[in-house]
Motif scaffolding. Structure first.
Motif, mmCIF file in Angstrom:
data_model
loop_
_atom_site.group_PDB
_atom_site.id
_atom_site.type_symbol
_atom_site.label_atom_id
_atom_site.label_comp_id
_atom_site.label_asym_id
_atom_site.label_seq_id
_atom_site.Cartn_x
_atom_site.Cartn_y
_atom_site.Cartn_z
ATOM 1 N N UNK A 124 0.696 -1.250 0.007
ATOM 2 C CA UNK A 124 -0.078 0.058 0.004
ATOM 3 C C UNK A 124 0.695 1.427 0.012
ATOM 4 N N UNK A 137 -12.779 -5.386 -2.264
ATOM 5 C CA UNK A 137 -12.795 -6.949 -2.184
ATOM 6 C C UNK A 137 -11.820 -7.318 -1.176
ATOM 7 N N UNK A 179 -8.957 -9.595 -0.210
ATOM 8 C CA UNK A 179 -8.006 -10.334 -1.124
ATOM 9 C C UNK A 179 -7.260 -11.272 -0.442
ATOM 10 N N UNK A 181 -2.417 -13.354 -2.586
ATOM 11 C CA UNK A 181 -2.508 -12.454 -3.673
ATOM 12 C C UNK A 181 -1.507 -11.423 -3.608
ATOM 13 N N UNK A 182 -0.672 -11.237 -4.717
ATOM 14 C CA UNK A 182 0.475 -10.513 -4.831
ATOM 15 C C UNK A 182 0.041 -9.035 -5.053
ATOM 16 N N UNK A 183 0.850 -8.168 -4.377
ATOM 17 C CA UNK A 183 0.607 -6.687 -4.561
ATOM 18 C C UNK A 183 -0.629 -6.236 -3.872
ATOM 19 N N UNK A 184 -1.242 -7.049 -3.295
ATOM 20 C CA UNK A 184 -2.734 -6.461 -2.652
ATOM 21 C C UNK A 184 -2.248 -5.499 -1.389
ATOM 22 N N UNK A 185 -3.313 -4.589 -1.350
ATOM 23 C CA UNK A 185 -3.238 -3.296 -0.162
ATOM 24 C C UNK A 185 -3.726 -3.841 0.886
ATOM 25 N N UNK A 219 -4.425 -3.519 5.021
ATOM 26 C CA UNK A 219 -4.642 -2.804 6.427
ATOM 27 C C UNK A 219 -4.762 -3.754 7.499
#
Lengths: 81, 274
Positions: free
Chosen positions: B195, B252, B254, B258-262, B264
């Motif tokens: 993120x 969504x 994730x 999953x690669x690259x997901x933001x 929190x």
């Protein structure tokens, strides 16, 4: 590669964006999706996945160029040509 | 006031807006008065990108984490670190004999007290102010206020770690662990690293940096980070998951792989002996 397959791909991306905005029915190729806040910073990762699904190509997150994601036209040029 | 104090007003404004919703996740009747003068301006300045729902979901998650940590009666002291305009001492149902310490820098505490006094706000538990510079050694101030390191503690650090460097965030966790009797717990949040590196977050992150409140630290491996600094994750939740704003989160959730997901991360942890 046939052009009809390419068209189908970018259509999927358009449908994905429109799916997030039920108030919109159309999205012209040159509309800036970032400035118009059709895709915000957190939704962008989902856009990347949608493009991967539609194009069958993996996108390298470490080499993303924001310019490729400004509009359907730039997305098509970068990922569907 | 420091730039970070404006962040506290921003959080208060977000809580005021949440409180006024029909489907509010919590109600903070004092938030609107604590948000002045800059809070609502900052809401507009940093609009978009899921911030408002995130702030609300995080507040609710930590409310729940507090009530769950105190439920069995083993913990009777709670430390809100960098409490800002937090009003939990005034709005949550506290078990009897719980002491809540609010640590933050002196000018912010004074301003908050002035406003709460003007509102006639009455805390619902034993609330103690701890004016302290959290970038220096602040434990002496906490001890002075009555904190007892021989008893189990619940530490709450809301919206704090991303203002620190990775090293500072690690040191903070270690410091809390060192002051924690067995049975102590920690509830807090960490941002995802992807993120903070995303080119799509950049305009927002640049804005925060220009405003003097850069977001710095994030990790996509929170369990490892927490474990490396004296704690063990007991719950790891992302917004949109069941019990954390399900239905309110506009993105969504994730899968972890999953690669690259933001990411929190909303985290509950327990102290590890030794």
């Amino acid at each position: 590669m046939s052009s009809s397959v390419d068209t189908q791909g970018i259509d999927k991306v358009r449908d994905w964006i429109l799916g997030r905005h039920p108030d919109r029915t159309e999205l012209a190729p040159d509309v800036n999706i970032i400035e118009n806040r059709l895709v915000d910073s957190l939704a962008f990762v989902e856009l990347v996945y949608a493009i991967e699904d539609a194009s069958g190509r993996e996108i390298d997150f470490d080499a993303i160029d924001v310019e490729d994601f400004q509009s359907l036209a730039t997305i098509e040029r970068a990922f569907f040509s | 006031m420091h730039a970070v104090s404006y962040t506290a007003q921003w959080m208060a404004a977000a809580r005021a807006l949440e409180s006024e919703r029909d489907d509010a996740l919590y109600t903070d009747p004092l938030a609107r008065e604590l948000a002045a003068p800059k809070g609502f301006e900052l809401i507009e300045r940093y609009e978009g990108g899921g911030l408002l729902p995130f702030i609300s979901i995080r507040t609710k998650y930590l409310d729940d984490a507090i009530s769950s940590a105190l439920a069995d009666g083993g913990i009777d002291q709670v430390v809100l670190i960098a409490a800002g305009m937090d009003t939990r001492a005034f709005r949550l149902d506290w078990p009897e004999d719980v002491t809540v310490y609010e640590a933050d820098h002196g000018p912010l505490i004074e301003e908050k007290r002035r406003r709460l006094d003007a509102l006639g706000a009455v805390p619902r538990t034993d609330r103690r102010e701890v004016p302290a510079d959290l970038t220096g050694p602040w434990m002496p101030e906490l001890h002075k206020a009555g904190f007892d390191p021989s008893r189990p503690t619940l530490w709450v650090a809301e919206a704090l770690t991303f203002f620190l460097t990775e090293e500072q965030a690690g040191e903070l966790l270690r410091l809390l662990a060192a002051e924690s009797a067995p049975g102590s717990r920690l509830a807090f949040d960490i941002l995802g690293r992807a993120l903070l590196r995303s080119p799509f977050s950049k305009p927002f992150l640049d804005q925060l940096a220009a405003d003097g409140t850069p977001w710095i630290f994030g990790t996509d491996e929170p369990e490892e980070f927490v474990r490396a600094h004296g704690w063990k994750v007991t719950d790891l939740t992302e917004p949109g998951e069941p019990g954390a704003g399900e239905g309110r989160w506009p993105y969504q959730v994730q899968p972890r792989s999953r690669r690259g997901a933001n990411r929190l991360w909303l985290i509950s942890a327990e102290s590890v002996a030794g």
